[in-house]
Design a protein around this motif. Structure first.
Motif, PDB file in Angstrom:
ATOM      1  N   GLU A 423       3.908  -3.348  15.925  1.00 28.22           N
ATOM      2  CA  GLU A 423       3.021  -2.195  16.110  1.00 28.22           C
ATOM      3  C   GLU A 423       2.613  -1.581  14.774  1.00 28.22           C
ATOM      4  O   GLU A 423       1.524  -1.010  14.661  1.00 28.22           O
ATOM      5  CB  GLU A 423       3.709  -1.135  16.972  1.00 28.22           C
ATOM      6  N   TYR A 424       3.495  -1.675  13.773  1.00 27.26           N
ATOM      7  CA  TYR A 424       3.230  -1.038  12.494  1.00 27.26           C
ATOM      8  C   TYR A 424       3.538  -1.995  11.342  1.00 27.26           C
ATOM      9  O   TYR A 424       4.398  -2.872  11.448  1.00 27.26           O
ATOM     10  CB  TYR A 424       4.086   0.226  12.320  1.00 27.26           C
ATOM     11  N   LEU A 425       2.818  -1.790  10.247  1.00 23.41           N
ATOM     12  CA  LEU A 425       3.095  -2.506   8.998  1.00 23.41           C
ATOM     13  C   LEU A 425       3.162  -1.471   7.885  1.00 23.41           C
ATOM     14  O   LEU A 425       2.221  -0.695   7.687  1.00 23.41           O
ATOM     15  CB  LEU A 425       1.994  -3.522   8.694  1.00 23.41           C
ATOM     16  N   ALA A 426       4.291  -1.453   7.176  1.00 22.04           N
ATOM     17  CA  ALA A 426       4.447  -0.561   6.025  1.00 22.04           C
ATOM     18  C   ALA A 426       4.325  -1.386   4.750  1.00 22.04           C
ATOM     19  O   ALA A 426       4.986  -2.409   4.606  1.00 22.04           O
ATOM     20  CB  ALA A 426       5.798   0.146   6.070  1.00 22.04           C
ATOM     21  N   VAL A 427       3.475  -0.940   3.854  1.00 20.44           N
ATOM     22  CA  VAL A 427       3.296  -1.604   2.564  1.00 20.44           C
ATOM     23  C   VAL A 427       3.779  -0.653   1.471  1.00 20.44           C
ATOM     24  O   VAL A 427       3.179   0.405   1.256  1.00 20.44           O
ATOM     25  CB  VAL A 427       1.826  -1.995   2.335  1.00 20.44           C
ATOM     26  N   LYS A 428       4.887  -1.011   0.841  1.00 20.40           N
ATOM     27  CA  LYS A 428       5.401  -0.214  -0.280  1.00 20.40           C
ATOM     28  C   LYS A 428       4.618  -0.591  -1.531  1.00 20.40           C
ATOM     29  O   LYS A 428       4.594  -1.758  -1.919  1.00 20.40           O
ATOM     30  CB  LYS A 428       6.888  -0.469  -0.484  1.00 20.40           C
ATOM     31  N   VAL A 429       3.994   0.389  -2.157  1.00 15.91           N
ATOM     32  CA  VAL A 429       3.112   0.134  -3.301  1.00 15.91           C
ATOM     33  C   VAL A 429       3.689   0.801  -4.547  1.00 15.91           C
ATOM     34  O   VAL A 429       3.869   2.021  -4.575  1.00 15.91           O
ATOM     35  CB  VAL A 429       1.686   0.665  -3.032  1.00 15.91           C
ATOM     36  N   ASP A 430       4.000   0.000  -5.546  1.00 19.17           N
ATOM     37  CA  ASP A 430       4.435   0.516  -6.847  1.00 19.17           C
ATOM     38  C   ASP A 430       3.218   0.571  -7.756  1.00 19.17           C
ATOM     39  O   ASP A 430       2.613  -0.471  -8.061  1.00 19.17           O
ATOM     40  CB  ASP A 430       5.516  -0.374  -7.457  1.00 19.17           C
ATOM     41  N   ARG A 431       2.861   1.787  -8.176  1.00 24.05           N
ATOM     42  CA  ARG A 431       1.689   1.962  -9.038  1.00 24.05           C
ATOM     43  C   ARG A 431       2.128   2.381 -10.431  1.00 24.05           C
ATOM     44  O   ARG A 431       3.067   3.161 -10.596  1.00 24.05           O
ATOM     45  CB  ARG A 431       0.753   3.026  -8.462  1.00 24.05           C
ATOM     46  N   HIS A 432       1.434   1.844 -11.433  1.00 20.73           N
ATOM     47  CA  HIS A 432       1.733   2.206 -12.819  1.00 20.73           C
ATOM     48  C   HIS A 432       0.691   3.200 -13.328  1.00 20.73           C
ATOM     49  O   HIS A 432      -0.447   3.241 -12.849  1.00 20.73           O
ATOM     50  CB  HIS A 432       1.752   0.961 -13.714  1.00 20.73           C
ATOM     51  N   THR A 433       1.094   3.996 -14.263  1.00 22.45           N
ATOM     52  CA  THR A 433       0.173   4.942 -14.877  1.00 22.45           C
ATOM     53  C   THR A 433      -0.774   4.197 -15.810  1.00 22.45           C
ATOM     54  O   THR A 433      -0.615   2.999 -16.069  1.00 22.45           O
ATOM     55  CB  THR A 433       0.947   6.015 -15.656  1.00 22.45           C
ATOM     56  N   LYS A 434      -1.771   4.898 -16.347  1.00 24.60           N
ATOM     57  CA  LYS A 434      -2.728   4.247 -17.245  1.00 24.60           C
ATOM     58  C   LYS A 434      -2.050   3.702 -18.488  1.00 24.60           C
ATOM     59  O   LYS A 434      -2.462   2.679 -19.041  1.00 24.60           O
ATOM     60  CB  LYS A 434      -3.829   5.233 -17.619  1.00 24.60           C
ATOM     61  N   THR A 435      -1.004   4.378 -18.936  1.00 19.40           N
ATOM     62  CA  THR A 435      -0.279   3.901 -20.127  1.00 19.40           C
ATOM     63  C   THR A 435       0.731   2.813 -19.769  1.00 19.40           C
ATOM     64  O   THR A 435       1.293   2.175 -20.665  1.00 19.40           O
ATOM     65  CB  THR A 435       0.464   5.070 -20.794  1.00 19.40           C
ATOM     66  N   THR A 439       6.124   4.264 -13.403  1.00 17.06           N
ATOM     67  CA  THR A 439       5.568   3.865 -12.111  1.00 17.06           C
ATOM     68  C   THR A 439       5.871   4.919 -11.054  1.00 17.06           C
ATOM     69  O   THR A 439       6.857   5.655 -11.156  1.00 17.06           O
ATOM     70  CB  THR A 439       6.150   2.518 -11.644  1.00 17.06           C
ATOM     71  N   THR A 440       5.008   4.984 -10.056  1.00 12.88           N
ATOM     72  CA  THR A 440       5.225   5.826  -8.886  1.00 12.88           C
ATOM     73  C   THR A 440       5.147   4.946  -7.643  1.00 12.88           C
ATOM     74  O   THR A 440       4.550   3.863  -7.678  1.00 12.88           O
ATOM     75  CB  THR A 440       4.177   6.943  -8.795  1.00 12.88           C
ATOM     76  N   THR A 441       5.746   5.423  -6.559  1.00 15.30           N
ATOM     77  CA  THR A 441       5.797   4.612  -5.338  1.00 15.30           C
ATOM     78  C   THR A 441       5.274   5.401  -4.153  1.00 15.30           C
ATOM     79  O   THR A 441       5.588   6.588  -3.993  1.00 15.30           O
ATOM     80  CB  THR A 441       7.237   4.154  -5.043  1.00 15.30           C
ATOM     81  N   GLY A 442       4.475   4.722  -3.333  1.00 10.80           N
ATOM     82  CA  GLY A 442       3.978   5.298  -2.092  1.00 10.80           C
ATOM     83  C   GLY A 442       3.916   4.231  -1.017  1.00 10.80           C
ATOM     84  O   GLY A 442       4.210   3.051  -1.264  1.00 10.80           O
ATOM     85  N   PHE A 443       3.535   4.640   0.189  1.00 11.96           N
ATOM     86  CA  PHE A 443       3.479   3.706   1.311  1.00 11.96           C
ATOM     87  C   PHE A 443       2.104   3.766   1.969  1.00 11.96           C
ATOM     88  O   PHE A 443       1.531   4.846   2.154  1.00 11.96           O
ATOM     89  CB  PHE A 443       4.545   4.037   2.352  1.00 11.96           C
ATOM     90  N   GLU A 444       1.584   2.580   2.325  1.00 13.68           N
ATOM     91  CA  GLU A 444       0.377   2.459   3.142  1.00 13.68           C
ATOM     92  C   GLU A 444       0.844   2.001   4.524  1.00 13.68           C
ATOM     93  O   GLU A 444       1.442   0.929   4.672  1.00 13.68           O
ATOM     94  CB  GLU A 444      -0.588   1.436   2.545  1.00 13.68           C
ATOM     95  N   ILE A 455      -5.193   3.430   8.734  1.00 17.63           N
ATOM     96  CA  ILE A 455      -4.180   3.362   7.674  1.00 17.63           C
ATOM     97  C   ILE A 455      -3.863   4.772   7.211  1.00 17.63           C
ATOM     98  O   ILE A 455      -4.766   5.582   6.992  1.00 17.63           O
ATOM     99  CB  ILE A 455      -4.678   2.517   6.483  1.00 17.63           C
ATOM    100  N   GLU A 456      -2.606   5.064   7.069  1.00 16.77           N
ATOM    101  CA  GLU A 456      -2.165   6.375   6.616  1.00 16.77           C
ATOM    102  C   GLU A 456      -1.355   6.233   5.336  1.00 16.77           C
ATOM    103  O   GLU A 456      -0.577   5.287   5.181  1.00 16.77           O
ATOM    104  CB  GLU A 456      -1.316   7.028   7.707  1.00 16.77           C
ATOM    105  N   VAL A 502       0.068  12.043  17.986  1.00 20.14           N
ATOM    106  CA  VAL A 502       0.782  10.770  17.951  1.00 20.14           C
ATOM    107  C   VAL A 502       0.245   9.862  16.855  1.00 20.14           C
ATOM    108  O   VAL A 502       0.801   8.809  16.591  1.00 20.14           O
ATOM    109  CB  VAL A 502       0.683  10.045  19.308  1.00 20.14           C
ATOM    110  N   GLY A 503      -0.833  10.241  16.202  1.00 20.85           N
ATOM    111  CA  GLY A 503      -1.442   9.413  15.167  1.00 20.85           C
ATOM    112  C   GLY A 503      -1.155   9.874  13.760  1.00 20.85           C
ATOM    113  O   GLY A 503      -1.887   9.527  12.834  1.00 20.85           O
ATOM    114  N   ARG A 504      -0.145  10.688  13.576  1.00 20.74           N
ATOM    115  CA  ARG A 504       0.193  11.183  12.237  1.00 20.74           C
ATOM    116  C   ARG A 504       1.664  10.939  11.946  1.00 20.74           C
ATOM    117  O   ARG A 504       2.515  11.092  12.806  1.00 20.74           O
ATOM    118  CB  ARG A 504      -0.094  12.683  12.128  1.00 20.74           C
ATOM    119  N   VAL A 505       1.945  10.545  10.718  1.00 22.09           N
ATOM    120  CA  VAL A 505       3.324  10.363  10.311  1.00 22.09           C
ATOM    121  C   VAL A 505       3.939  11.718  10.000  1.00 22.09           C
ATOM    122  O   VAL A 505       3.252  12.617   9.479  1.00 22.09           O
ATOM    123  CB  VAL A 505       3.421   9.426   9.090  1.00 22.09           C
TER     124      VAL A 505
END
Length: 719
Positions: A423-435, A439-444, A455-456, A502-505
């Motif tokens: 029913e759901y797919l979580a994508v853990k995203v590690d993002r780097h800063t411009k320098t 890194t920071t982490t979020g989820f799609e 997608i939330e 029901v459509g919000r985390v």
């Protein structure tokens, strides 16, 4: 056959020859054909009963290419150049290793040629990759190994029907599911023994079902629905089944097999072997076989250089395992593997590529199947130094249509987590800063079953927190995250639903500063174990997510492995032989009560036997849950009977111990009486050991226990 010799004789002979047996790699020893040196093994009995083992004939590196154009001599060099170009890309053709026969009468070629490679692996790879190669509309290559020609020559000209064996009904392989006590089974490996047990928490101990020595040479593995138990041997793999007998059901010939994998619906088994070359000029190659699980028929094999199979992030001898990943659901229709700029998707009806071509995805780095549907989620990293963003795509199979795509910027890495119902797919995203210094982490979060797949985005309160672990609730809509950079991270719980929308985390709670680095949800949901493994030395916390409260805490020192039983009623923790001490396993109730401990030296494996999905509808399960008190009366009475039985067992045990003590005292009293005359003689007739010779007196006395001296300053001294 050689005479049987003992291990002591072998060790003595080796010592006399100056050989250190501990330094000998037994896996590298190859016995002469037909020789077992007196070592009996039932695994050799009929492994090759269907087809005799064919020995190397000396031409394993030669292939025969048929269906070539028949041409005159003036076009010979041109055709030879084309063929060499095709086959020279696969491996090195030996000098003088190309021969295309010519008819001496017509002075034209005969339509076939022989190609000799440096290695047999290259020859096998050439056959695999070019058999059926289309040179033009009229010429489609038919490629065979030269050694196979003799086998084809033995085929009789007249067809005779196969002998039909009479039907013999076998054991019901699901019988273990009908256990009156509704118990689950598990298998363990310790030392040379493999044992299957019933988990019997009422008796506070396991009940042995089956025990066998040297049952496997490396590991055992249950099939996904628990029907079969697989063992691994040098000759290949075997599967066994039943509730208690565990008869051998099928064998799969694959010498030096190292890994196996079942299809989700148990229709097929995949075996894998890796062959490192003894000659440095040869290449490291691998072989994968797909067998039909019930008939043992080889459906398809894949072989080639190990470099061709390297992909993904989990490496086993340089190769990602499983190499082929099965499509979602239990229908076993599709399987796929990751290649360079492609995802090769096969269907099991013909074991060939869908539409006879791979799915082209430029620079694809990883993919994963939905657990329930034929949907592929794939990840493509950034290109052109960040000018082209990374993306996650959802692709429908077999149509290969893209269902949804999400572009992601400044991505350094991602990891994809499917919820077990798809029913759901979580994508853990590690993002780097411009320098690129931090890194920071979020989820799609993808809602797969909803229209247009919304997608939330979920970001933690502290974007810089390291994500230690992530886990979906089975059969549910919640998930848990361990996050933080310190030695005691936080644990947060989220839901894909809220009371209003029901459509919000939504965030449910955060537990601060926990000794945990792993999450283990119960298969039934609701409960999970917050585990502190490795550096946390086996700290356990049993947590109720419905009530957001801790039910119990415990510890299994140095625990290396945790697994819930398939019903979610019990949990097993174990310490395997990676540690020299404390080997064995513990069984806990779902709410954290330690039921029993079983120590085992040289402990290697613990595996619960999986159960197939329930045949009850969700509505029926909900009805049973609501009327649980009515159904549970029967089992409460049984529990009380077991409790009384255990009390009776304790009473009998105490009585037996008392009787043993009384017997021991009587024995020594008798001996004392028998030796009375001897004692009198030794003491010259003095009966000094009789009670009458002694008087007991009570004496009272006083004893000073302590003296405390107190000095009080007078007013005069203070002045």
């Amino acid at each position: 056959m050689a005479s049987i010799v003992s291990m002591a004789d072998i060790e003595a002979t080796a010592k006399g020859l100056g050989i250190d047996l501990s330094a000998v790699n037994l896996d590298s020893i190859t016995l002469p054909p037909g020789e077992d040196f007196g070592i009996k093994s039932d695994d050799d009995e009929d492994l090759y009963h269907e087809e005799a083992l064919e020995l190397e004939a000396g031409f394993g590196n030669v292939i025969v290419v048929d269906n070539l154009p028949v041409i005159p001599l003036e076009k010979f060099e041109k055709l030879e150049g084309v063929i060499r170009k095709i086959y020279g890309q696969i491996g090195t053709i030996r000098e003088g290793g190309f021969w295309m026969p010519v008819n001496p009468e017509t002075k034209k070629t005969l339509g076939y040629c022989f190609i000799e490679y440096n290695t047999s692996q290259d020859a096998k790879s050439a056959k695999e990759n070019t058999n059926g190669y289309k040179l033009d509309k009229s010429h489609i290559f038919a490629v065979n190994l030269f050694d196979e020609i003799e086998k084809y020559m033995k085929i009789p000209d007249e067809w005779t029907p196969a002998e039909i064996k009479p039907y013999a009904p076998g054991e019901n392989l699901q019988k273990w599911l009908t256990d009156e006590k509704a118990r689950d089974q598990f298998v363990i490996r310790a030392g040379p023994f493999t044992e299957v047990f019933w988990n019997d928490p009422r008796q506070l101990m396991p009940e042995l079902v089956y025990r066998r020595q040297y049952w496997t040479e490396s590991f055992v593995q249950w099939s996904p629905l628990g029907t079969y138990l697989a063992t691994v041997h040098r000759q290949g793999a075997a599967i066994w089944g039943g509730a208690s007998t565990f008869n051998r059901l099928m064998r799969f010939a694959h010498p030096q097999v190292k890994l196996i994998d079942f299809s989700p619906g148990e229709k097929y088994i995949v075996t894998y072997s890796s062959h490192e070359p003894s000659n440095p000029r040869e290449k490291h190659w691998v072989l994968l076989n797909f067998f039909d699980l019930r008939t043992g028929k080889l459906m398809r094999d894949f072989r080639g250089n190990a470099d061709d199979f390297v992909s993904g992030s989990s490496n086993v001898t340089g190769v990602s395992w499983p190499v082929f990943r099965w499509g979602g659901g239990r229908e076993d229709k599709f399987f796929a593997r990751l290649g360079k700029n492609v995802i090769s998707v096969y269907e099991t009806e013909t074991f060939t590529l869908i539409d006879k071509k791979s799915l082209k995805v430029e620079n694809v780095a990883d993919f994963t199947w939905s657990p329930t549907d034929p949907i592929i989620a794939c990840f493509v990293p950034e290109l052109g130094g960040g000018n082209q963003p990374a993306r996650v795509s959802l692709i429908q199979v077999p149509s290969k249509e893209e269902m949804r795509q999400k572009n992601l910027f400044n991505v350094s890495d991602i990891k994809m987590y499917w919820q077990n119902n798809g029913e759901y797919l979580a994508v853990k995203v590690d993002r780097h800063t411009k320098t690129k210094k931090s890194t920071t982490t979020g989820f799609e979060l993808f809602r797969i079953k909803e229209r247009d797949i919304p997608i939330e985005v979920l970001e933690l309160e502290n974007k810089n927190d390291k994500i230690v672990a992530f886990a979906w609730e089975p059969k549910g809509h919640r998930f848990a995250i361990i996050h933080g950079d310190g030695p005691r991270p936080d644990i947060s719980f989220y839901s894909m639903r809220t009371a209003q929308n029901v459509g919000r985390v939504s965030k449910l709670a955060t537990l601060k500063s926990k000794q945990a680095n792993a999450l283990y949800w119960s298969p039934a949901g609701r409960f999970l174990v917050l585990a502190g493994l490795k550096g946390f030395n086996g700290q356990l916390e049993f947590y109720n997510v419905d009530e957001l409260e801790t039910m119990a805490t415990g510890e299994h020192f140095m625990a290396t492995y945790i697994e819930w039983d398939p019903t979610g009623r019990y949990c097993a923790t174990s310490v395997t032989s990676v540690h020299e001490m404390e080997n064995g396993f513990h069984i806990w109730s779902f709410n954290g009560k330690l039921l029993y401990r079983i120590p085992k030296d040289q402990f290697y494996q613990f595996l619960w036997r999986p159960r197939p999905p329930s045949l009850l509808s969700p509505e029926k399960e909900e009805e049973i849950s609501k009327n649980l008190k009515k159904y549970s009366k029967k089992y409460e009475a049984e529990d009380q009977d077991v409790s009384l039985q255990l009390s009776e067992q304790d009473r009998k045990k105490r009585k037996m111990i008392q009787e043993e003590w009384d017997q021991w005292v009587a024995q020594w009293k008798k001996l004392h009486e028998e030796e009375e005359q001897l004692r009198l003689a030794l003491r010259d007739g003095e009966a000094s050991d009789e009670e009458e010779e002694y008087e007991a007196k009570e004496v009272e006395g006083e004893e000073v226990i302590d003296v405390t001296e107190e000095i009080v300053d007078s007013d005069e001294d203070q002045d």
